[in-house]
Design a protein around this motif. Structure first.
Motif, PDB file in Angstrom:
ATOM      1  N   PHE A 221      80.915-104.874  -9.332  1.00 33.46           N
ATOM      2  CA  PHE A 221      82.000-105.859  -9.325  1.00 33.46           C
ATOM      3  C   PHE A 221      81.541-107.157  -8.638  1.00 33.46           C
ATOM      4  O   PHE A 221      82.340-107.874  -8.041  1.00 33.46           O
ATOM      5  N   GLU A 222      80.256-107.419  -8.722  1.00 35.50           N
ATOM      6  CA  GLU A 222      79.627-108.503  -7.965  1.00 35.50           C
ATOM      7  C   GLU A 222      80.310-109.845  -8.177  1.00 35.50           C
ATOM      8  O   GLU A 222      80.640-110.545  -7.217  1.00 35.50           O
ATOM      9  N   GLN A 223      80.520-110.232  -9.418  1.00 33.16           N
ATOM     10  CA  GLN A 223      81.018-111.574  -9.699  1.00 33.16           C
ATOM     11  C   GLN A 223      82.439-111.780  -9.186  1.00 33.16           C
ATOM     12  O   GLN A 223      82.749-112.812  -8.594  1.00 33.16           O
ATOM     13  N   GLU A 224      83.309-110.788  -9.400  1.00 29.06           N
ATOM     14  CA  GLU A 224      84.692-110.988  -8.944  1.00 29.06           C
ATOM     15  C   GLU A 224      84.804-110.908  -7.429  1.00 29.06           C
ATOM     16  O   GLU A 224      85.616-111.627  -6.828  1.00 29.06           O
ATOM     17  N   LEU A 225      83.990-110.053  -6.780  1.00 24.02           N
ATOM     18  CA  LEU A 225      83.995-110.011  -5.319  1.00 24.02           C
ATOM     19  C   LEU A 225      83.499-111.336  -4.746  1.00 24.02           C
ATOM     20  O   LEU A 225      84.072-111.868  -3.787  1.00 24.02           O
ATOM     21  N   ARG A 226      82.438-111.877  -5.339  1.00 21.31           N
ATOM     22  CA  ARG A 226      81.916-113.168  -4.883  1.00 21.31           C
ATOM     23  C   ARG A 226      82.933-114.286  -5.116  1.00 21.31           C
ATOM     24  O   ARG A 226      83.095-115.182  -4.276  1.00 21.31           O
ATOM     25  N   GLY A 227      83.600-114.238  -6.263  1.00 23.25           N
ATOM     26  CA  GLY A 227      84.601-115.265  -6.560  1.00 23.25           C
ATOM     27  C   GLY A 227      85.749-115.235  -5.567  1.00 23.25           C
ATOM     28  O   GLY A 227      86.180-116.288  -5.062  1.00 23.25           O
ATOM     29  N   TYR A 228      86.228-114.026  -5.263  1.00 26.55           N
ATOM     30  CA  TYR A 228      87.316-113.886  -4.280  1.00 26.55           C
ATOM     31  C   TYR A 228      86.853-114.350  -2.904  1.00 26.55           C
ATOM     32  O   TYR A 228      87.543-115.133  -2.228  1.00 26.55           O
ATOM     33  N   ALA A 229      85.681-113.880  -2.479  1.00 27.82           N
ATOM     34  CA  ALA A 229      85.175-114.237  -1.151  1.00 27.82           C
ATOM     35  C   ALA A 229      84.984-115.745  -1.033  1.00 27.82           C
ATOM     36  O   ALA A 229      85.310-116.344   0.009  1.00 27.82           O
ATOM     37  N   ARG A 230      84.467-116.362  -2.066  1.00 24.63           N
ATOM     38  CA  ARG A 230      84.241-117.810  -2.034  1.00 24.63           C
ATOM     39  C   ARG A 230      85.564-118.560  -1.837  1.00 24.63           C
ATOM     40  O   ARG A 230      85.660-119.457  -0.995  1.00 24.63           O
ATOM     41  N   LEU A 231      86.591-118.171  -2.590  1.00 23.74           N
ATOM     42  CA  LEU A 231      87.882-118.850  -2.487  1.00 23.74           C
ATOM     43  C   LEU A 231      88.503-118.662  -1.103  1.00 23.74           C
ATOM     44  O   LEU A 231      89.008-119.612  -0.500  1.00 23.74           O
ATOM     45  N   GLN A 324      94.706-119.060  -5.999  1.00 20.18           N
ATOM     46  CA  GLN A 324      93.679-118.599  -6.941  1.00 20.18           C
ATOM     47  C   GLN A 324      93.065-117.282  -6.474  1.00 20.18           C
ATOM     48  O   GLN A 324      92.822-116.375  -7.288  1.00 20.18           O
ATOM     49  N   ALA A 325      92.818-117.170  -5.160  1.00 18.37           N
ATOM     50  CA  ALA A 325      92.255-115.926  -4.627  1.00 18.37           C
ATOM     51  C   ALA A 325      93.253-114.779  -4.773  1.00 18.37           C
ATOM     52  O   ALA A 325      92.870-113.658  -5.126  1.00 18.37           O
ATOM     53  N   ARG A 326      94.513-115.053  -4.476  1.00 16.41           N
ATOM     54  CA  ARG A 326      95.541-114.011  -4.604  1.00 16.41           C
ATOM     55  C   ARG A 326      95.612-113.497  -6.039  1.00 16.41           C
ATOM     56  O   ARG A 326      95.709-112.284  -6.280  1.00 16.41           O
ATOM     57  N   ALA A 327      95.541-114.405  -7.004  1.00 14.08           N
ATOM     58  CA  ALA A 327      95.600-113.995  -8.412  1.00 14.08           C
ATOM     59  C   ALA A 327      94.410-113.106  -8.774  1.00 14.08           C
ATOM     60  O   ALA A 327      94.564-112.131  -9.539  1.00 14.08           O
ATOM     61  N   LEU A 328      93.225-113.423  -8.242  1.00 15.71           N
ATOM     62  CA  LEU A 328      92.060-112.566  -8.492  1.00 15.71           C
ATOM     63  C   LEU A 328      92.290-111.156  -7.958  1.00 15.71           C
ATOM     64  O   LEU A 328      91.995-110.166  -8.631  1.00 15.71           O
ATOM     65  N   ALA A 329      92.807-111.063  -6.732  1.00 11.35           N
ATOM     66  CA  ALA A 329      93.033-109.746  -6.123  1.00 11.35           C
ATOM     67  C   ALA A 329      94.068-108.951  -6.900  1.00 11.35           C
ATOM     68  O   ALA A 329      93.951-107.722  -7.032  1.00 11.35           O
ATOM     69  N   THR A 330      95.087-109.599  -7.424  1.00 15.79           N
ATOM     70  CA  THR A 330      96.118-108.901  -8.201  1.00 15.79           C
ATOM     71  C   THR A 330      95.505-108.175  -9.392  1.00 15.79           C
ATOM     72  O   THR A 330      95.965-107.097  -9.795  1.00 15.79           O
ATOM     73  N   GLY A 331      94.434-108.728  -9.937  1.00 20.81           N
ATOM     74  CA  GLY A 331      93.757-108.095 -11.072  1.00 20.81           C
ATOM     75  C   GLY A 331      93.070-106.789 -10.724  1.00 20.81           C
ATOM     76  O   GLY A 331      92.617-106.074 -11.626  1.00 20.81           O
ATOM     77  N   TRP A 332      93.006-106.440  -9.448  1.00 22.61           N
ATOM     78  CA  TRP A 332      92.364-105.190  -9.040  1.00 22.61           C
ATOM     79  C   TRP A 332      93.315-103.995  -9.058  1.00 22.61           C
ATOM     80  O   TRP A 332      92.887-102.861  -8.832  1.00 22.61           O
ATOM     81  N   ARG A 333      94.579-104.230  -9.295  1.00 23.28           N
ATOM     82  CA  ARG A 333      95.568-103.142  -9.181  1.00 23.28           C
ATOM     83  C   ARG A 333      95.333-102.022 -10.191  1.00 23.28           C
ATOM     84  O   ARG A 333      95.689-100.871  -9.935  1.00 23.28           O
ATOM     85  N   ASP A 334      94.756-102.336 -11.330  1.00 23.15           N
ATOM     86  CA  ASP A 334      94.493-101.283 -12.324  1.00 23.15           C
ATOM     87  C   ASP A 334      93.295-100.421 -11.948  1.00 23.15           C
ATOM     88  O   ASP A 334      93.104 -99.342 -12.507  1.00 23.15           O
TER      89      ASP A 334
END
Length: 356
Positions: A221-231, A324-334
């Motif tokens: 999950f490298e890209q989405e973790l990096r994207g969240y962390a960056r934001l 933007q970061a919150r929206a990324l995290a919401t995508g992890w619920r599934d």
């Protein structure tokens, strides 16, 4: 954050503080230091003093909540990872305060100024011992992972994560100094510095370490973790820069206006220079880099920032990145556990609204 999440965070803080105290209480016995040396235990005492002055331990909370994304069961290696994270943080603070010539940190003397008081006639020794105290904290942050009660493959992956995180942070510090030689750093440059300097070790590494401890493979999950962390890292750096001008010195544990006096092209200073003109800009430019800039002048600059709309722009930018970061995290619920995902949804706005 919700009451339930805040209770979990407070629990992590209490547990970790006891763990950290125990670690330092036994460290002197475990280290193979020269028996004649008086400076070594003094160095350890200063590292301990700074480290135990920590706040809410949000990096530790990130670590535990990342593990909870996978499972609520206790995971091996989490305690060692928590110690490693906060020892790396101590290393960074010690060196930051030396680079910035900061007299205070977390409501007490910085390690550099403690050594300056200890050796008033030996400034080179004070400087050298400060560097070595930070280096010792860095070495200890990796040693605790080598000694962790976790499978060998997990320990190796954790050490790789922290080593990469430390290297990224050092490059971020270099870029941070380079930024101040740029007359008008753009948004992309500021974001990149924030990513390397803070997001990768404060957000990304704790998440990766927590997932590793819980048996997950963060590389998937490298890209989405990096994207969240960056934001989130951008939000946090923006907030730090904002509080440097608009915060309460008593709450922050250090005087406000430090970035202005040091001539730093922070988010706040860059926004000010891009927003104000005329007499207001002249006041800001005169204060920028003036180490003798008075609290009264800092107050005037703060008023200029409010009246010009620069402060509103800063607050809006912080909230935009947080959403933007919150929206990324919401995508992890599934994929992951809902109550742990909730923490990562709430964290970005918490980082914007915090007082220090």
């Amino acid at each position: 954050m919700t009451e339930q999440v805040l209770r979990r965070v407070a629990g992590y803080e209490r547990r970790f503080h006891a763990l950290f105290e125990e670690y330092f209480d036994t460290l002197g016995v475990r280290l193979d230091a020269p028996s004649f040396s008086r400076f070594t235990p003094e160095c350890l005492a200063l590292v301990r003093d700074l480290a135990l002055r920590g706040g809410k331990r949000m990096r530790v909370a990130l670590l535990h909540e990342a593990a909870r994304l996978v499972s609520e069961e206790p995971a091996e290696g989490l305690d060692a990872a928590a110690l490693s994270i906060e020892l790396l943080q101590a290393h960074g603070l010690i060196h930051d305060d030396l680079i910035d010539d900061s007299p205070t940190r977390r409501g007490g003397p910085s390690t550099y100024y403690a050594y300056r008081d200890r050796f008033p006639r030996h400034p080179r020794a004070a400087l050298g011992l400060t560097v070595l105290a930070g280096d010792l904290a860095l070495a200890l942050s990796l040693q605790v992972l080598l000694d962790a009660k976790a499978p060998l493959a997990v320990r190796q992956a954790m050490i790789e994560t922290q080593t990469r995180s430390a290297a990224d942070t050092f490059m971020g510090q270099i870029a941070d100094l380079e930024r101040d030689f740029t007359a008008a750093p753009g948004e992309d440059l500021l974001h990149t510095v924030a990513d390397y300097k803070s997001a990768r070790y404060s957000i990304l590494a704790p998440m990766q370490l927590g997932l590793l401890a819980a048996g997950e493979q963060p590389a998937l999950f490298e890209q989405e973790l990096r994207g969240y962390a960056r934001l989130v890292g951008i939000c946090g750096q923006m907030r730090d820069d904002y509080l440097d001008l608009f915060g309460d010195a008593a709450v922050l544990g250090k005087p406000t206006g430090g970035d202005l006096r040091d001539g730093k092209r922070s988010y706040t200073v860059s926004t000010l220079l891009a927003t104000v003109d005329g007499a207001g800009r002249a006041v800001v430019e005169a204060a920028l880099g003036d180490r003798s800039c008075t609290p009264q002048t800092v107050t005037v600059v703060r008023e200029i920032a409010e009246s010009s709309g620069a402060a509103d722009r800063m607050r809006a930018d912080m909230r935009r990145h947080a959403e933007q970061a919150r929206a990324l995290a919401t995508g992890w619920r599934d994929r992951w556990r809902d109550d742990a995902v909730e923490f990562f949804e709430l964290l970005p706005l918490w980082s914007v609204d915090r007082a220090k």
